[in-house]
Write a protein that holds these residues in place. Sequence first.
Motif, short mmCIF file in Angstrom:
data_model
loop_
_atom_site.label_atom_id
_atom_site.label_comp_id
_atom_site.label_asym_id
_atom_site.label_seq_id
_atom_site.Cartn_x
_atom_site.Cartn_y
_atom_site.Cartn_z
N ASN A 158 6.81 8.39 -0.52
CA ASN A 158 6.24 7.74 0.35
C ASN A 158 6.99 8.15 1.69
O ASN A 158 8.44 8.26 1.11
CB ASN A 158 6.69 6.05 0.00
N PHE A 166 5.44 6.31 7.17
CA PHE A 166 5.81 5.35 7.48
C PHE A 166 6.47 6.07 8.83
O PHE A 166 7.55 7.01 8.54
CB PHE A 166 6.61 4.70 6.88
N ALA A 214 -0.98 6.65 10.12
CA ALA A 214 -2.88 6.78 10.27
C ALA A 214 -2.58 8.50 9.62
O ALA A 214 -1.48 9.13 10.37
CB ALA A 214 -3.73 6.25 10.56
N GLN A 247 7.27 8.20 -8.75
CA GLN A 247 6.96 7.04 -6.71
C GLN A 247 8.40 7.91 -6.58
O GLN A 247 9.21 7.79 -6.92
CB GLN A 247 7.23 5.64 -7.69
N LYS A 283 -0.58 12.78 -3.58
CA LYS A 283 -0.70 10.78 -2.82
C LYS A 283 0.70 11.24 -1.73
O LYS A 283 1.42 10.44 -2.16
CB LYS A 283 -1.31 10.39 -3.61
N THR A 284 0.25 11.23 -0.13
CA THR A 284 1.80 11.24 0.40
C THR A 284 0.87 9.49 1.56
O THR A 284 0.00 9.44 1.55
CB THR A 284 2.41 11.58 0.67
N GLN A 285 1.25 8.74 2.10
CA GLN A 285 1.76 8.02 3.04
C GLN A 285 3.11 8.07 3.95
O GLN A 285 4.02 8.33 3.31
CB GLN A 285 1.77 6.62 2.16
N GLN A 330 0.60 -1.10 -0.01
CA GLN A 330 -0.15 -0.54 -0.53
C GLN A 330 0.66 1.23 0.21
O GLN A 330 0.56 2.64 0.73
CB GLN A 330 -0.54 -0.09 1.53
N PHE A 331 1.87 1.49 -1.23
CA PHE A 331 2.80 2.09 -0.68
C PHE A 331 1.48 3.24 -1.41
O PHE A 331 0.94 3.33 -2.28
CB PHE A 331 4.29 2.35 -1.70
N SER A 332 2.05 4.37 -1.16
CA SER A 332 1.31 5.67 -2.40
C SER A 332 2.66 6.56 -3.15
O SER A 332 3.47 5.74 -3.40
CB SER A 332 1.40 7.00 -1.11
N LYS A 362 3.61 1.87 9.52
CA LYS A 362 2.22 2.89 8.98
C LYS A 362 1.72 3.58 10.04
O LYS A 362 0.89 2.96 10.65
CB LYS A 362 1.53 2.21 7.47
#
Length: 366
Positions: A26, A354, A365, A330, A350-352, A21-23, A363
């Motif tokens: 990251n 960690f 939230a 990416q 779109k960021t994620q 579930q990478f964005s 991860k």
Amino acid sequence: MAISQLQIHNIRNLRQVSLHQFSNINIFFGANGSGKTSILEAIHLLGMARSFRSGNTRTLVTHGETQCTVYGVSTTDSKPGGIPLAIQRSLNGDVLIKVGGQVVRTTAELVEYLPVQLLDATSFELLSGPPGARRQFLNWGVFHVEQRFFPVWQRFQRCIKQRNKVLRHGKLGDAELAVWTRELALAGEEIHQYRLMYFEALAPLFREIMRGLAPSLAGLELRYRRGWDKSLDYNEALRASSQVDREQGYTHAGPQRADIKVSIDGFSAADTLSRGQQKLVVCALKLAQGQLMTEHQRRSCTYLVDDLPSELDALHCRLVCDVLAEMGSQVFITCVARADLANMWPEGAKTQVFHVEHGQISKVAG
Ligand SMILES: Nc1ncnc2c1ncn2[C@@H]1O[C@H](COP(=O)(O)OP(=O)(O)O)[C@@H](O)[C@H]1O
Ligand SMILES: [Mg+2]
């Protein structure tokens, strides 16, 4: 092109890491020594079959273990299900590379599936270091946009090795020397043509990015040097240097001497610019490569960005992040504190996030 899954086994302090579930962007944050750079190292290994920190597998493999493995899935628009890639390196020197579940023999067969670009603390050496790094930079770009490049490159390497061998052995091999010189001239000229074409497409993109990153460096200029007198074709250059070649036992002129010269208002950029400014120039060069690749191939490369905030001030950090986000590539990027990079991205990116802690990654939230 994007990584959709990543499993790391025994790379430095990353004993067992499984991520998905990478964005697009990251962000990995964590204290010193938590394992952030090692994650980038693992992705680099997945794309290039080698680390960027050390050529020595002994330092890469978790102490006390005998091998490390990284497994990942690289997805593209045409293959949304993705292509599984796996690399295993052992202390005894063995390297196992698998693409789509099949063993491949050479790194060249791997690298097209996950082209990676690295921006880290040592990157400014691209500007200030010896020309070899700049040739590698150029070759990386040409390799990814021109399929005909790699076979010619291999042919060139073979020819120059043979020619140098004959040169070292003195006069006896005149006929043989002529054969290798002819072959070398053809391959070398072709390499130069590909590099030149590539450079001419790259330079305007670089200028455009640089204008955004540092308008005050408008006097910056890139020049490509082919590795021999530009008023001669390669065949003529080889003939002109044949005396010195014989005397010293190796080939002087050629693409093995090529370089990219970066200057500002007529002075060497490496000797003039501050470290931060050099870093920006290198960022712009590598971002331009990514853009060119996307334009040419409709493929993107994956950016591995280590500790950007420690190298650049907040304003320039944000500008680099803007370009990265806009490109749609990416990105895997590290920082110490979450806040360092949290607000750097343009709206809608779109960021994620960690968190990295003692080799464990979780991860975060929101
Ligand atoms: N071969 C190895 N085996 C086990 N641990 C290692 C090995 N090499 C480095 N380390 C440790 O791995 C940790 C992660 O390093 P690194 O990824 O560079 O951290 P960061 O980038 O988060 O500061 C460090 O604590 C380092 O001491
Ligand atoms: Mg680090």
